[in-house]
Design a protein around this motif. Structure first.
Motif, short mmCIF file in Angstrom:
data_model
loop_
_atom_site.label_atom_id
_atom_site.label_comp_id
_atom_site.label_asym_id
_atom_site.label_seq_id
_atom_site.Cartn_x
_atom_site.Cartn_y
_atom_site.Cartn_z
N VAL A 41 0.85 -1.19 0.00
CA VAL A 41 0.00 0.00 0.00
C VAL A 41 0.88 1.23 0.00
CG1 VAL A 41 -1.87 -1.17 1.23
CG2 VAL A 41 -0.16 0.10 2.54
N ILE A 42 0.28 2.37 -0.28
CA ILE A 42 1.00 3.64 -0.27
C ILE A 42 0.13 4.67 0.44
CG2 ILE A 42 0.11 4.50 -2.47
CD1 ILE A 42 2.99 5.51 -3.04
N GLU A 43 0.75 5.60 1.16
CA GLU A 43 0.01 6.59 1.92
C GLU A 43 0.50 8.00 1.60
OE1 GLU A 43 0.27 5.26 5.99
OE2 GLU A 43 -1.11 3.59 5.63
N GLY A 44 -0.22 8.98 2.10
CA GLY A 44 0.02 10.36 1.73
C GLY A 44 1.32 10.95 2.21
N ASN A 45 2.01 10.29 3.12
CA ASN A 45 3.34 10.78 3.52
C ASN A 45 4.44 10.10 2.73
OD1 ASN A 45 3.08 8.26 4.67
ND2 ASN A 45 4.07 8.82 6.60
N GLN A 46 4.07 9.35 1.69
CA GLN A 46 5.05 8.65 0.86
C GLN A 46 5.07 9.12 -0.58
OE1 GLN A 46 3.41 4.73 2.06
NE2 GLN A 46 5.51 4.23 2.63
N ALA A 47 4.01 9.80 -1.00
CA ALA A 47 3.93 10.28 -2.38
C ALA A 47 2.83 11.32 -2.46
CB ALA A 47 3.65 9.12 -3.35
N ASN A 48 2.87 12.12 -3.52
CA ASN A 48 1.90 13.18 -3.74
C ASN A 48 0.79 12.67 -4.66
OD1 ASN A 48 0.55 15.61 -3.97
ND2 ASN A 48 2.06 16.53 -5.35
N PHE A 49 -0.30 12.18 -4.06
CA PHE A 49 -1.43 11.67 -4.82
C PHE A 49 -2.71 11.93 -4.03
CE2 PHE A 49 -0.42 8.35 -1.91
CZ PHE A 49 -1.56 7.61 -1.70
N LYS A 50 -3.82 11.51 -4.55
CA LYS A 50 -5.11 11.75 -3.91
C LYS A 50 -5.29 10.75 -2.77
CE LYS A 50 -9.75 12.96 -5.56
NZ LYS A 50 -10.64 12.92 -6.75
N SER A 51 -4.64 11.03 -1.66
CA SER A 51 -4.48 10.04 -0.60
C SER A 51 -5.61 10.01 0.41
CB SER A 51 -3.15 10.27 0.13
OG SER A 51 -3.04 11.62 0.55
N GLU A 52 -6.59 10.91 0.30
CA GLU A 52 -7.75 10.78 1.19
C GLU A 52 -8.61 9.59 0.79
OE1 GLU A 52 -8.90 14.15 -1.71
OE2 GLU A 52 -7.13 13.37 -0.73
N PHE A 60 -5.09 10.29 4.21
CA PHE A 60 -4.37 11.53 4.44
C PHE A 60 -5.03 12.63 3.63
CE2 PHE A 60 -1.18 8.71 6.00
CZ PHE A 60 -0.25 9.46 6.72
N ASP A 61 -5.03 13.84 4.13
CA ASP A 61 -5.43 14.97 3.30
C ASP A 61 -4.40 15.13 2.20
OD1 ASP A 61 -7.67 15.56 4.72
OD2 ASP A 61 -6.84 17.28 5.79
N SER A 62 -4.86 15.24 0.96
CA SER A 62 -3.92 15.41 -0.15
C SER A 62 -3.72 16.89 -0.45
CB SER A 62 -4.41 14.67 -1.39
OG SER A 62 -5.69 15.12 -1.77
N LEU A 63 -2.63 17.19 -1.14
CA LEU A 63 -2.25 18.57 -1.42
C LEU A 63 -3.09 19.18 -2.54
CD1 LEU A 63 -0.25 20.82 -0.72
CD2 LEU A 63 1.40 19.76 -2.28
N GLY A 64 -3.46 18.36 -3.52
CA GLY A 64 -4.32 18.86 -4.59
C GLY A 64 -3.60 19.62 -5.68
N ARG A 65 -2.29 19.56 -5.69
CA ARG A 65 -1.49 20.20 -6.74
C ARG A 65 -0.11 19.55 -6.77
NH1 ARG A 65 2.37 22.73 -3.99
NH2 ARG A 65 1.91 23.95 -2.12
N SER A 66 0.69 19.91 -7.76
CA SER A 66 2.06 19.40 -7.81
C SER A 66 2.90 20.08 -6.75
CB SER A 66 2.66 19.64 -9.20
OG SER A 66 2.75 21.03 -9.48
N ARG A 67 4.10 19.56 -6.51
CA ARG A 67 4.98 20.15 -5.50
C ARG A 67 6.43 19.94 -5.91
NH1 ARG A 67 4.47 17.66 0.22
NH2 ARG A 67 6.11 19.22 0.50
N THR A 68 7.34 20.50 -5.15
CA THR A 68 8.77 20.42 -5.44
C THR A 68 9.21 18.98 -5.65
OG1 THR A 68 9.17 22.40 -4.13
CG2 THR A 68 11.07 21.00 -4.60
N ILE A 69 9.97 18.75 -6.71
CA ILE A 69 10.46 17.39 -6.98
C ILE A 69 11.38 16.94 -5.83
CG2 ILE A 69 10.25 17.42 -9.48
CD1 ILE A 69 13.63 18.04 -8.02
N GLY A 70 11.39 15.65 -5.56
CA GLY A 70 12.24 15.12 -4.50
C GLY A 70 11.74 15.40 -3.10
#
Length: 669
Positions: free
Chosen positions: A520-531, A540-550
């Motif tokens: 499984v994957i969770e919101g503290n491991q990648a930027n996706f729609k984790s709710e 997890f509440d997701s960010l809803g946009r892209s973010r800094t690489i890395g």
């Protein structure tokens, strides 16, 4: 008759399960079906290699997971409160993977005992001398000491280059010195024994050939493999690994034929207790040596794996299953790169009482490789003229697609096997807005200071955000212009989009779970729609946009954001059927995948593999291109390693970007 009764019983069991599925909830039905698929030997519980990621469900600690334990423990968490949203959470607060009970179990094995190693290498035979066996023995000893933490006084190196006569691998020394060391081993310890040299098979009896081997008196001068088996069997170590690399050349010496593989010579170890045996190749193959590095290909791969490349689950420990998977996937590709007509497939022989896998060595990071390989090695990072970091990928045989047991798999993910033999660099992250603008003189991104989504990134520097709103054609043009830069031409670097096979191989980093961080994957491991939870993940509440690489830790190959952030264009036309060799019976789990990998060498040697199995580039024509990885706007199912999407090459969206690969004209850089 017994087999028929067993199958009938299984049929009735399946019917009963089907009836119960109709009256239970959808969630429980899915869980029960997953249990059935994971229970490969159909005995009603998970054990051995079946237990894998479900070890934490073994609530009574008996090494087995019953159906009841499985169903009671696998639940979708409804009471979990979503984690607090923090769009600028620092990298150190993000987890690459979740620590499991399995990790803790392996760690306890390491902490409870110590490591012992016996490394033997023989080059100086009177007839048919070898060239790399002493170097191989030295490399394994150095790797286990420097990178795996084996104490120096618990490593015995026996080669014909040792100045101490007691350390020369004569028959007398092999028997006496190995016996002496194994008597010192304690019950919780790990023992690794490696032999590189000639082996022979006489009347179904295997012999290792010591330095003083005489082909005219083979039985008297050879060391019967069964003697070593008895020594290891009587050894008190909890974990034992024997490596036989004994097929470096064919030919004969007197009445004895050299060249019998470790698979043949080591057949006695099928009855070994508590022991796993590796052979460098199959019975009808020959072990190759690297002309460039002066080592056997198997030893190079084994050493690199023990240095940490085989730590696919990134828990800081290389276990017996991981090191086998490492050599099994890498050695065939290394041998084909060196000789397109040659095939070398490592073999594993598991002792009769070995259940599951065991810990072999901890991984020490930040240390130089013990290999003397020239030029770039897998895992090495170079920086191009844009300041873009590029990591060298390993070569390998891999199975892309998903096993039948994978939660929310799609119908276009049937497993296909491919061999990747090209020397490739891949950008460690998605192409950034700064990198794109420096080459193309424009920044089309939605989430940019002057983009339509500027209000959503107000106050943030977006130079290191991934570029998005680029079409497939835009990405291809970027690669062409980057290649044309004078500094890139001088360095011999040619850029392009990754093929779909290369992308999935790089994303997985030799994992076969749904994500490169686990099941499984969770919101503290990648930027996706984790709710939206995936299987038993936490919301997890997701960010809803892209973010800094890395912003999240890299995978085992050193690549960031392969899951989420922005989806990524691949070079291939999309086809519902993967390019590559069909695995035939659709694999249900990792064990099925391993069986296919083991058969891959036989198929390759017999000429059964499709042309597109080797470095496939996808269909030759089509109307839509492949998009991989999912984005900040897709749920967990769509960011899986095997998930595939398609779009027209002119399509642009704020959720789609790309990364590049680089083929090197200067192979020794």
């Amino acid at each position: 008759m017994k087999s028929l009764i067993t199958r009938l019983a299984h049929t009735f069991k399946t019917i009963a399960i089907a009836v119960s599925l109709t009256s239970s909830s959808n969630a429980q039905s899915n869980d029960l079906q997953r249990f059935i698929q994971q229970d490969t030997n159909e005995d009603g519980f998970l054990s051995g290699s079946e237990i894998g990621p479900f070890l934490k469900l073994d609530v009574d600690g008996n090494g087995r997971v019953t159906r009841q334990e499985f169903l009671e423990s696998i639940v979708t968490p409804k009471e979990n409160v979503p984690a607090k949203k923090d769009p600028n959470l620092p990298l150190t607060n993000h987890a690459a993977r979740l620590t499991t009970d399995w990790d803790r179990s392996l760690r306890k094995q390491m902490e409870a005992g110590s490591g012992w190693a016996i490394s033997i290498g023989v080059d100086g035979y009177a007839t048919l001398p070898l060239k790399c066996c002493v170097a191989d023995a030295q490399l394994i000893a150095e790797t286990l000491q420097q990178r795996c933490g084996f104490p120096p006084d618990q490593i015995l190196l026996l080669t014909d280059k040792e100045p101490d006569q007691r350390c020369r691998p004569t028959k007398v020394n092999l028997k006496s010195r190995i016996s002496e060391m194994l008597k010192r081993v304690q019950p919780n310890d790990t023992v690794v024994v490696s032999f590189a040299g000639h082996g022979i098979l006489l009347k179904d009896t295997g012999y290792l050939c010591p330095l003083d081997f005489d082909g005219d008196a083979a039985v008297a001068s050879g060391w019967e493999i069964d003697e070593l088996r008895v020594l290891l069997q009587n050894c008190r170590a909890a974990r034992k690994l024997l490596i036989l690399d004994s097929c470096h050349s064919g030919g004969s010496s007197g009445k004895a034929a050299f060249g019998s593989s470790g698979m043949q010579v080591g057949s006695a170890f099928k009855l070994a207790q508590g022991q796993i045996t590796f052979s460098s190749c199959r019975a009808d193959e020959q072990a190759l040596e690297s002309r460039e590095e002066k080592h056997g290909l198997f030893t190079l791969s084994f050493a690199r794996g023990m240095e940490g490349s085989a730590d696919f689950d990134q828990n800081g420990i290389v276990d017996s299953d991981e090191i086998y998977r490492h050599v099994l996937t890498e050695v065939p590709a290394m041998s084909r790169e060196q000789d397109v007509t040659h095939h070398q497939t490592p073999v594993r022989i598991i002792g009769q009482d070995v259940v599951g896998v065991f810990a072999l060595a901890p991984v020490r990071t930040g240390l130089p490789s013990t290999s003397n390989r020239k030029g770039l090695k897998p895992g090495d990072v170079v920086t191009n003229s844009l300041g873009m970091p590029l990591v060298m990928l390993p070569k390998g045989v891999t199975v892309k697609g998903s096993p039948l047991s994978e939660y929310k798999r799609a119908t276009d993910e049937d497993a296909r096997g491919v061999m990747l033999t090209k020397r490739l660099l891949m950008s460690t992250h998605e192409v950034t807005q700064r990198e794109y603008q420096s080459v193309m003189s424009v920044n089309p991104s939605y989430y940019a200071i002057e983009g339509k989504g500027a209000s959503e990134v107000n106050g943030l520097t977006t130079d290191r955000f991934p570029v998005e709103q680029v079409s497939w054609s835009d990405a291809v043009e970027f690669c062409a212009r980057l290649t044309a830069l004078s500094k890139e031409q001088q360095s011999g670097r040619v850029y392009r989009l990754p093929t779909e096979s290369e992308w999935e191989f790089a994303c997985r980093a030799n994992s076969m779970t749904a994500f490169n961080v686990g099941e499984v994957i969770e919101g503290n491991q990648a930027n996706f729609k984790s709710e939206t939870v995936y299987w038993y993940s936490k919301p997890f509440d997701s960010l809803g946009r892209s973010r800094t690489i890395g912003s999240y830790p890299p995978n085992a190959f050193g690549l960031c954001d392969m899951h989420g952030n922005v989806a990524e264009w691949c070079s291939d036309f999309y086809d519902p059927i993967h390019m590559g060799e069909s695995t035939g019976a659709r694999p249900r789990n990792l064990e099925d995948v391993l069986h296919w990998l083991e058969d891959f060498g036989v198929k390759a040697q017999d000429g059964y593999l499709m042309k597109d199995t080797f470095n496939p580039i996808g269909p030759r024509e089509g109307t839509v291109r492949v998009v991989r990885g999912g984005s900040f706007n897709t749920d967990g199912a769509q960011v899986r390693s095997a998930a595939r999407r398609q779009q027209k090459p002119t399509y642009k969206h704020r959720t789609i970007g790309f990364r590049v690969v680089c083929e090197h004209r200067l192979a020794t850089e």
